[in-house]
Design a protein around this motif. Sequence first.
Motif, PDB file in Angstrom:
ATOM      1  N   VAL A  60       0.841  -1.197   0.000  1.00 60.61           N
ATOM      2  CA  VAL A  60       0.000   0.000   0.000  1.00 60.61           C
ATOM      3  C   VAL A  60       0.879   1.253   0.000  1.00 60.61           C
ATOM      4  CG1 VAL A  60      -1.614   1.365   1.376  1.00 60.61           C
ATOM      5  CG2 VAL A  60      -2.027  -1.067   1.041  1.00 60.61           C
ATOM      6  N   GLN A  61       1.880   1.278   0.864  1.00 67.36           N
ATOM      7  CA  GLN A  61       2.768   2.435   0.910  1.00 67.36           C
ATOM      8  C   GLN A  61       3.468   2.657  -0.434  1.00 67.36           C
ATOM      9  OE1 GLN A  61       5.472   2.064   4.251  1.00 67.36           O
ATOM     10  NE2 GLN A  61       3.948   2.847   5.692  1.00 67.36           N
ATOM     11  N   GLN A  62       3.925   1.580  -1.047  1.00 63.79           N
ATOM     12  CA  GLN A  62       4.615   1.703  -2.330  1.00 63.79           C
ATOM     13  C   GLN A  62       3.680   2.208  -3.417  1.00 63.79           C
ATOM     14  OE1 GLN A  62       5.899  -2.403  -2.432  1.00 63.79           O
ATOM     15  NE2 GLN A  62       8.020  -1.858  -1.931  1.00 63.79           N
ATOM     16  N   SER A  63       2.448   1.741  -3.403  1.00 64.93           N
ATOM     17  CA  SER A  63       1.472   2.194  -4.399  1.00 64.93           C
ATOM     18  C   SER A  63       1.095   3.649  -4.169  1.00 64.93           C
ATOM     19  CB  SER A  63       0.229   1.307  -4.353  1.00 64.93           C
ATOM     20  OG  SER A  63       0.548  -0.019  -4.699  1.00 64.93           O
ATOM     21  N   LEU A  64       0.943   4.026  -2.914  1.00 55.18           N
ATOM     22  CA  LEU A  64       0.617   5.418  -2.611  1.00 55.18           C
ATOM     23  C   LEU A  64       1.743   6.358  -3.052  1.00 55.18           C
ATOM     24  CD1 LEU A  64      -0.988   4.974   0.924  1.00 55.18           C
ATOM     25  CD2 LEU A  64      -2.152   5.799  -1.124  1.00 55.18           C
ATOM     26  N   LYS A  65       2.970   5.905  -2.937  1.00 60.57           N
ATOM     27  CA  LYS A  65       4.088   6.753  -3.363  1.00 60.57           C
ATOM     28  C   LYS A  65       3.990   7.086  -4.844  1.00 60.57           C
ATOM     29  CE  LYS A  65       9.099   7.273  -3.120  1.00 60.57           C
ATOM     30  NZ  LYS A  65      10.374   6.690  -2.637  1.00 60.57           N
ATOM     31  N   LEU A  66       3.547   6.130  -5.641  1.00 61.40           N
ATOM     32  CA  LEU A  66       3.370   6.384  -7.065  1.00 61.40           C
ATOM     33  C   LEU A  66       2.275   7.411  -7.330  1.00 61.40           C
ATOM     34  CD1 LEU A  66       3.671   2.738  -8.470  1.00 61.40           C
ATOM     35  CD2 LEU A  66       5.444   4.512  -8.371  1.00 61.40           C
ATOM     36  N   LEU A  67       1.414   7.607  -6.338  1.00 65.00           N
ATOM     37  CA  LEU A  67       0.342   8.599  -6.451  1.00 65.00           C
ATOM     38  C   LEU A  67       0.685   9.895  -5.718  1.00 65.00           C
ATOM     39  CD1 LEU A  67      -2.706   6.202  -5.927  1.00 65.00           C
ATOM     40  CD2 LEU A  67      -1.946   7.238  -8.074  1.00 65.00           C
ATOM     41  N   GLY A  68       1.943  10.037  -5.322  1.00 67.69           N
ATOM     42  CA  GLY A  68       2.390  11.283  -4.704  1.00 67.69           C
ATOM     43  C   GLY A  68       2.253  11.362  -3.211  1.00 67.69           C
ATOM     44  N   VAL A  69       1.977  10.229  -2.540  1.00 71.45           N
ATOM     45  CA  VAL A  69       1.800  10.224  -1.086  1.00 71.45           C
ATOM     46  C   VAL A  69       3.084   9.721  -0.435  1.00 71.45           C
ATOM     47  CG1 VAL A  69       0.454   9.344   0.853  1.00 71.45           C
ATOM     48  CG2 VAL A  69      -0.665   9.802  -1.349  1.00 71.45           C
ATOM     49  N   GLU A  70       3.677  10.551   0.403  1.00 66.36           N
ATOM     50  CA  GLU A  70       4.943  10.208   1.025  1.00 66.36           C
ATOM     51  C   GLU A  70       4.753   9.442   2.331  1.00 66.36           C
ATOM     52  OE1 GLU A  70       7.979  10.621  -0.269  1.00 66.36           O
ATOM     53  OE2 GLU A  70       6.964  11.392  -2.063  1.00 66.36           O
ATOM     54  N   SER A 111       4.629  11.240  12.914  1.00 69.42           N
ATOM     55  CA  SER A 111       3.185  11.478  12.840  1.00 69.42           C
ATOM     56  C   SER A 111       2.620  12.028  14.133  1.00 69.42           C
ATOM     57  CB  SER A 111       2.468  10.159  12.515  1.00 69.42           C
ATOM     58  OG  SER A 111       2.667   9.215  13.567  1.00 69.42           O
ATOM     59  N   MET A 112       3.475  12.312  15.120  1.00 66.42           N
ATOM     60  CA  MET A 112       2.985  12.646  16.455  1.00 66.42           C
ATOM     61  C   MET A 112       3.142  14.118  16.828  1.00 66.42           C
ATOM     62  SD  MET A 112       1.766   9.803  17.520  1.00 66.42           S
ATOM     63  CE  MET A 112       1.558   9.993  19.283  1.00 66.42           C
ATOM     64  N   SER A 113       3.675  14.927  15.935  1.00 70.43           N
ATOM     65  CA  SER A 113       3.941  16.322  16.287  1.00 70.43           C
ATOM     66  C   SER A 113       2.971  17.291  15.634  1.00 70.43           C
ATOM     67  CB  SER A 113       5.377  16.695  15.908  1.00 70.43           C
ATOM     68  OG  SER A 113       5.595  16.502  14.522  1.00 70.43           O
ATOM     69  N   GLY A 114       1.799  16.790  15.229  1.00 66.16           N
ATOM     70  CA  GLY A 114       0.774  17.680  14.699  1.00 66.16           C
ATOM     71  C   GLY A 114       0.706  17.753  13.196  1.00 66.16           C
ATOM     72  N   GLU A 115       1.474  16.925  12.497  1.00 68.14           N
ATOM     73  CA  GLU A 115       1.442  16.861  11.030  1.00 68.14           C
ATOM     74  C   GLU A 115       1.200  15.413  10.650  1.00 68.14           C
ATOM     75  OE1 GLU A 115       1.601  19.403   8.975  1.00 68.14           O
ATOM     76  OE2 GLU A 115       2.015  20.926  10.513  1.00 68.14           O
ATOM     77  N   THR A 116      -0.004  15.109  10.197  1.00 70.88           N
ATOM     78  CA  THR A 116      -0.378  13.711   9.979  1.00 70.88           C
ATOM     79  C   THR A 116      -0.574  13.352   8.512  1.00 70.88           C
ATOM     80  OG1 THR A 116      -2.716  14.257  10.309  1.00 70.88           O
ATOM     81  CG2 THR A 116      -1.470  13.526  12.234  1.00 70.88           C
ATOM     82  N   VAL A 117      -0.454  14.301   7.592  1.00 72.36           N
ATOM     83  CA  VAL A 117      -0.689  13.999   6.185  1.00 72.36           C
ATOM     84  C   VAL A 117       0.427  13.103   5.655  1.00 72.36           C
ATOM     85  CG1 VAL A 117      -0.686  14.988   3.853  1.00 72.36           C
ATOM     86  CG2 VAL A 117      -2.094  16.007   5.640  1.00 72.36           C
ATOM     87  N   GLY A 118       0.035  11.979   5.066  1.00 70.53           N
ATOM     88  CA  GLY A 118       0.978  11.004   4.538  1.00 70.53           C
ATOM     89  C   GLY A 118       0.582   9.616   4.981  1.00 70.53           C
ATOM     90  N   THR A 119       1.475   8.661   4.777  1.00 73.02           N
ATOM     91  CA  THR A 119       1.232   7.286   5.192  1.00 73.02           C
ATOM     92  C   THR A 119       2.339   6.859   6.138  1.00 73.02           C
ATOM     93  OG1 THR A 119       0.800   5.025   4.407  1.00 73.02           O
ATOM     94  CG2 THR A 119       2.418   6.308   3.173  1.00 73.02           C
ATOM     95  N   THR A 140      -3.051   6.092   6.791  1.00 71.24           N
ATOM     96  CA  THR A 140      -2.849   7.045   5.697  1.00 71.24           C
ATOM     97  C   THR A 140      -3.886   8.142   5.823  1.00 71.24           C
ATOM     98  OG1 THR A 140      -2.048   5.303   4.204  1.00 71.24           O
ATOM     99  CG2 THR A 140      -2.783   7.366   3.201  1.00 71.24           C
ATOM    100  N   PHE A 141      -3.415   9.382   5.892  1.00 69.22           N
ATOM    101  CA  PHE A 141      -4.299  10.542   5.970  1.00 69.22           C
ATOM    102  C   PHE A 141      -3.966  11.487   4.815  1.00 69.22           C
ATOM    103  CE2 PHE A 141      -3.945   8.989  10.330  1.00 69.22           C
ATOM    104  CZ  PHE A 141      -5.284   8.899  10.694  1.00 69.22           C
ATOM    105  N   LEU A 142      -4.992  11.892   4.076  1.00 65.75           N
ATOM    106  CA  LEU A 142      -4.783  12.683   2.865  1.00 65.75           C
ATOM    107  C   LEU A 142      -5.655  13.935   2.864  1.00 65.75           C
ATOM    108  CD1 LEU A 142      -4.808   9.856   0.167  1.00 65.75           C
ATOM    109  CD2 LEU A 142      -2.837  10.882   1.306  1.00 65.75           C
ATOM    110  N   PRO A 143      -5.131  15.037   2.330  1.00 65.06           N
ATOM    111  CA  PRO A 143      -5.952  16.238   2.165  1.00 65.06           C
ATOM    112  C   PRO A 143      -6.908  16.073   0.989  1.00 65.06           C
ATOM    113  CG  PRO A 143      -3.792  16.602   1.218  1.00 65.06           C
ATOM    114  CD  PRO A 143      -3.749  15.239   1.864  1.00 65.06           C
ATOM    115  N   LEU A 144      -7.909  16.901   0.947  1.00 65.87           N
ATOM    116  CA  LEU A 144      -8.910  16.838  -0.117  1.00 65.87           C
ATOM    117  C   LEU A 144      -8.256  16.943  -1.491  1.00 65.87           C
ATOM    118  CD1 LEU A 144     -12.020  16.684  -0.461  1.00 65.87           C
ATOM    119  CD2 LEU A 144     -12.041  19.186  -0.461  1.00 65.87           C
ATOM    120  N   GLN A 145      -7.240  17.785  -1.587  1.00 65.22           N
ATOM    121  CA  GLN A 145      -6.595  18.037  -2.870  1.00 65.22           C
ATOM    122  C   GLN A 145      -5.863  16.820  -3.412  1.00 65.22           C
ATOM    123  OE1 GLN A 145      -6.428  19.783  -0.148  1.00 65.22           O
ATOM    124  NE2 GLN A 145      -7.161  21.854  -0.580  1.00 65.22           N
ATOM    125  N   ALA A 146      -5.519  15.860  -2.547  1.00 62.87           N
ATOM    126  CA  ALA A 146      -4.739  14.691  -2.965  1.00 62.87           C
ATOM    127  C   ALA A 146      -5.602  13.594  -3.576  1.00 62.87           C
ATOM    128  CB  ALA A 146      -3.958  14.131  -1.778  1.00 62.87           C
TER     129      ALA A 146
END
Length: 615
Positions: free
Chosen positions: A183-193, A198-206, A373-379
């Motif tokens: 899943v992580q590898q496939s998401l990377k191909l879609l631009g998801v890093e 993930s614990m300091s207030g920035e959760t976007v990504g996988t 995996t948490f993604l913004p609307l734009q992704a």
Amino acid sequence: MEAKLATVHDLADKCFDFVIIGGGTSGLCIANRLSEDAHVSVAVLESGRAHLDDPIIYHPTGWLQQAMNPEYDWAFPQSPQSTCDTSRFFWNRGKGLGGSSSMNLLLWTRPQREDMDAIEKLGNPGWNWENFYKYSKKSESFFVPERVSVGDYRDLYKSDTFGHEGPVKLSFTQTSSGIERPVQQSLKLLGVETIDDSMSGETVGTFKVASDLDPATGKRCSAATAYLLPVIDRPNLKVLTEAHVTKLVTETSKGEVVTTAVEFEHGGTLHKVLVGKEVILCAGTIQSPQILELSGIGDRNILEPLNIEVQKHLPSVGRNLQDHIVSTGLVLAMRDEVDLITSESMTDEKLTSRLRETEPDADPTSLCLSGCTFLPLQAFSDRAESTIAQLKAKVAREDEHYAPGLREQYELLSELLANPRYPAMELFVFPFDAVPPVELDGDVRSSITYSSQKPFPVLMPSILHPLSRGTIHICSSDPKRAPNIDPRYFEEEADMDVLLDAFKFTRKMSQMAPFQVIAGAELAPGPKAQTDEEIRAHIEKNLHTTWHSCGTCSMLPEDKGGVVDSKLKVYGTSNIRIVDLSILPLIVSVHTQTVAYGIAEMAADIIKEQNSANA
């Protein structure tokens, strides 16, 4: 251990400074912190049983046996929904000491920074990210992994963003299903890093998420394990189980409602425990508003037809209900040559023996859901800009029809969703053969029916900030009767549009080359579902709660739909506070366990400070 718990005679007709209703996640944290002062007395009333020596509670996959079992699960029924079919699932909640921390999926995720800052912006001074971050870390005791994680699915973290001296033991599970890395590898191909913090207030990504697992024992660390057992011998703390609260006994003094006692049923007999200072409701999003209404605090239009005397007309009680909406999006067959670990394959001795040979420290029975995996609307949505523009136009056009305070929530949400670093969707990778029944080839089947020959993954998209608002209200003066839960899913059409786009993104990810290495045919909804209408029909038939509901006793100004103020005190009362997820005025982006603990840690200091000032 149960012998250390109180008897009914320890509480009945006795007076305690603080009476806590609910021995769950928040309630036991509060009980621990308040009883640190030997000069105050604390009583906890828990409706469920103790379960302190119960292996089903401690086992990482024990929740599979707890769900829908009335010994452990409230399994609240939900009212029929006109917009979707929710007839086949219930709102599961932990019943017993530890509450839902004893039966959740052990995911330990901290909210997005903006989630907590939004609470302050809605009128609650001090309820911001910086304060929450400090108190959230206070609950944690993170164990740095002793070895580098095996394979490409890695334990990525920054040690200083975790707490290390708190009661809740945290670690990374050493067993993964084998699904997460593709899943992580496939998401990377879609631009998801893949992110490393993930614990300091920035959760976007996988990322691979930590779990509340004690690495020394491999057991679940619940609120009962973390906050109660270490202090259960304190002479000023009494915890009574199987004590079902029926109502607060109140009187009016100087224009305010004062709780003098809490009425509860134990062993078929009604009793009262007297309140010296405060009663603290920690009964959760469903039962905290229920207890308020049974006590005459709520909307008179709800209470009077039930012949409940109104003590305080507070119409916002039970309103502003929010929940993460998840669809059993994609069910996929697995390729025959691929070995995956799921809850079902744990019984395959050949497979588990091979796992132990390749990963000696891994234990198949410690499998946890760990891929987030948490993604913004734009992704994931090609129409993100138009969706936000439509929301803003709707707010301007329909303002006069909104409940008090809802316009401010929507305005804030439109700003947050426009931020390309703010999560709007979660993708669940569910390695358990325990999903709710799924519509498959026109027939409703349980997962066991169509997975008995081979483990399979379920990819479940969830929207994190629904616009629809529901209610929870009593429908009887009988305290044993479940309240009416009406989430009003898809009352706002934009919620379906966002979930539709999330589904399409999930399907696109499943068709990427790295995931296709392990995945075979799409079983549900299947290749026949291609048009928006066909996908919507699948979503409507396969919708589920994520057990993250909040908002029914919102912390807001009273004229903006609030039930409690920023000190967590119920409006119009002198000594009733609420400390649980029901106070959240806006749902957070992540799994809510850390939020429940963080709220309780913050609340404990608020209560201590205010009572010290009043001493």
